[in-house]
Motif scaffolding. Structure first.
Motif, PDB file in Angstrom:
ATOM      1  N   ALA A   4       0.822  -1.217   0.000  1.00  0.00           N
ATOM      2  CA  ALA A   4       0.000   0.000   0.000  1.00  0.00           C
ATOM      3  C   ALA A   4       0.855   1.265   0.000  1.00  0.00           C
ATOM      4  O   ALA A   4       0.445   2.294  -0.532  1.00  0.00           O
ATOM      5  CB  ALA A   4      -0.933   0.001   1.204  1.00  0.00           C
ATOM      6  N   ALA A   5       2.050   1.175   0.567  1.00  0.00           N
ATOM      7  CA  ALA A   5       2.954   2.326   0.620  1.00  0.00           C
ATOM      8  C   ALA A   5       3.842   2.432  -0.622  1.00  0.00           C
ATOM      9  O   ALA A   5       4.758   3.244  -0.668  1.00  0.00           O
ATOM     10  CB  ALA A   5       3.827   2.248   1.865  1.00  0.00           C
ATOM     11  N   GLY A   6       3.551   1.604  -1.623  1.00  0.00           N
ATOM     12  CA  GLY A   6       4.323   1.675  -2.860  1.00  0.00           C
ATOM     13  C   GLY A   6       5.646   0.945  -2.813  1.00  0.00           C
ATOM     14  O   GLY A   6       6.512   1.161  -3.658  1.00  0.00           O
ATOM     15  N   GLN A   7       5.817   0.071  -1.844  1.00  0.00           N
ATOM     16  CA  GLN A   7       7.082  -0.655  -1.694  1.00  0.00           C
ATOM     17  C   GLN A   7       6.961  -2.119  -2.128  1.00  0.00           C
ATOM     18  O   GLN A   7       7.757  -2.963  -1.728  1.00  0.00           O
ATOM     19  CB  GLN A   7       7.539  -0.596  -0.228  1.00  0.00           C
ATOM     20  CG  GLN A   7       7.847   0.794   0.264  1.00  0.00           C
ATOM     21  CD  GLN A   7       9.029   1.402  -0.467  1.00  0.00           C
ATOM     22  OE1 GLN A   7      10.057   0.768  -0.646  1.00  0.00           O
ATOM     23  NE2 GLN A   7       8.870   2.629  -0.912  1.00  0.00           N
ATOM     24  N   LEU A  12      12.848  -4.751   0.622  1.00  0.00           N
ATOM     25  CA  LEU A  12      12.147  -5.037   1.872  1.00  0.00           C
ATOM     26  C   LEU A  12      11.079  -6.100   1.647  1.00  0.00           C
ATOM     27  O   LEU A  12      10.937  -7.046   2.419  1.00  0.00           O
ATOM     28  CB  LEU A  12      11.465  -3.769   2.412  1.00  0.00           C
ATOM     29  CG  LEU A  12      12.334  -2.662   2.949  1.00  0.00           C
ATOM     30  CD1 LEU A  12      11.504  -1.403   3.195  1.00  0.00           C
ATOM     31  CD2 LEU A  12      12.993  -3.121   4.238  1.00  0.00           C
ATOM     32  N   MET A  13      10.319  -5.930   0.573  1.00  0.00           N
ATOM     33  CA  MET A  13       9.237  -6.855   0.281  1.00  0.00           C
ATOM     34  C   MET A  13       9.775  -8.233  -0.084  1.00  0.00           C
ATOM     35  O   MET A  13       9.256  -9.249   0.359  1.00  0.00           O
ATOM     36  CB  MET A  13       8.367  -6.311  -0.846  1.00  0.00           C
ATOM     37  CG  MET A  13       7.162  -7.172  -1.137  1.00  0.00           C
ATOM     38  SD  MET A  13       6.097  -7.472   0.301  1.00  0.00           S
ATOM     39  CE  MET A  13       5.528  -5.815   0.605  1.00  0.00           C
ATOM     40  N   THR A  14      10.835  -8.264  -0.866  1.00  0.00           N
ATOM     41  CA  THR A  14      11.424  -9.542  -1.273  1.00  0.00           C
ATOM     42  C   THR A  14      11.840 -10.355  -0.050  1.00  0.00           C
ATOM     43  O   THR A  14      11.558 -11.551   0.039  1.00  0.00           O
ATOM     44  CB  THR A  14      12.637  -9.304  -2.195  1.00  0.00           C
ATOM     45  OG1 THR A  14      12.200  -8.547  -3.318  1.00  0.00           O
ATOM     46  CG2 THR A  14      13.264 -10.602  -2.650  1.00  0.00           C
ATOM     47  N   LYS A  15      12.499  -9.708   0.898  1.00  0.00           N
ATOM     48  CA  LYS A  15      12.936 -10.398   2.110  1.00  0.00           C
ATOM     49  C   LYS A  15      11.751 -10.813   2.972  1.00  0.00           C
ATOM     50  O   LYS A  15      11.740 -11.901   3.547  1.00  0.00           O
ATOM     51  CB  LYS A  15      13.881  -9.498   2.920  1.00  0.00           C
ATOM     52  CG  LYS A  15      15.235  -9.339   2.291  1.00  0.00           C
ATOM     53  CD  LYS A  15      16.111  -8.435   3.142  1.00  0.00           C
ATOM     54  CE  LYS A  15      17.476  -8.251   2.511  1.00  0.00           C
ATOM     55  NZ  LYS A  15      18.332  -7.355   3.315  1.00  0.00           N
ATOM     56  N   ALA A  16      10.747  -9.957   3.063  1.00  0.00           N
ATOM     57  CA  ALA A  16       9.569 -10.275   3.871  1.00  0.00           C
ATOM     58  C   ALA A  16       8.820 -11.468   3.298  1.00  0.00           C
ATOM     59  O   ALA A  16       8.416 -12.381   4.039  1.00  0.00           O
ATOM     60  CB  ALA A  16       8.648  -9.059   3.967  1.00  0.00           C
ATOM     61  N   ALA A  50      -1.039 -11.635   3.426  1.00  0.00           N
ATOM     62  CA  ALA A  50       0.157 -10.952   2.932  1.00  0.00           C
ATOM     63  C   ALA A  50       0.548 -11.452   1.545  1.00  0.00           C
ATOM     64  O   ALA A  50       0.884 -10.657   0.662  1.00  0.00           O
ATOM     65  CB  ALA A  50       1.306 -11.140   3.916  1.00  0.00           C
ATOM     66  N   LEU A  51       0.493 -12.758   1.342  1.00  0.00           N
ATOM     67  CA  LEU A  51       0.883 -13.316   0.044  1.00  0.00           C
ATOM     68  C   LEU A  51      -0.118 -12.937  -1.053  1.00  0.00           C
ATOM     69  O   LEU A  51       0.274 -12.687  -2.195  1.00  0.00           O
ATOM     70  CB  LEU A  51       1.051 -14.828   0.140  1.00  0.00           C
ATOM     71  CG  LEU A  51       2.206 -15.296   1.038  1.00  0.00           C
ATOM     72  CD1 LEU A  51       2.259 -16.817   1.094  1.00  0.00           C
ATOM     73  CD2 LEU A  51       3.539 -14.728   0.582  1.00  0.00           C
TER      74      LEU A  51
END
Length: 93
Positions: A4-7, A12-16, A50-51
């Motif tokens: 939602a924040a454009g990330q 960060l997203m890849t690791k999460a 999340a996925l």
């Protein structure tokens, strides 16, 4: 939140996403990765959400796993070994 924040395409997203995928077992998702960890409806529902948000195809596996936590009343159970209806698990599912 990161999507939602454009990330959604960030490191960060890849690791999460990689971490969340590491929580998945054939029975669902676990809240802490490690030997003896038991899948539960809450963790499964949160990882599933999340996925789905990032468009990860792994979500399909968790959808099937989440259905196994639904009890006879329609409410969700925290863990498969606990047959008590759980409001928190049901809301998250």
């Amino acid at each position: 939140a990161l999507v939602a924040a454009g990330q959604g395409e960030s490191g960060l997203m890849t690791k999460a996403v990689a971490y969340l995928q590491s929580t998945i077992t054939p029975q669902g998702a676990v809240y802490a990765v490690g030997e003896g960890a038991i899948a539960d409806a809450n963790s499964t529902a949160l990882v599933l959400q999340a996925l789905i948000a990032v468009g990860d195809p792994t979500a399909t596996t968790l959808t099937n796993a989440l259905t196994t936590f639904q009890g006879p009343s329609g409410a969700f159970l925290y863990q498969g070994s606990d047959m008590t209806d759980n409001v928190f698990s049901t809301v998250q599912a």
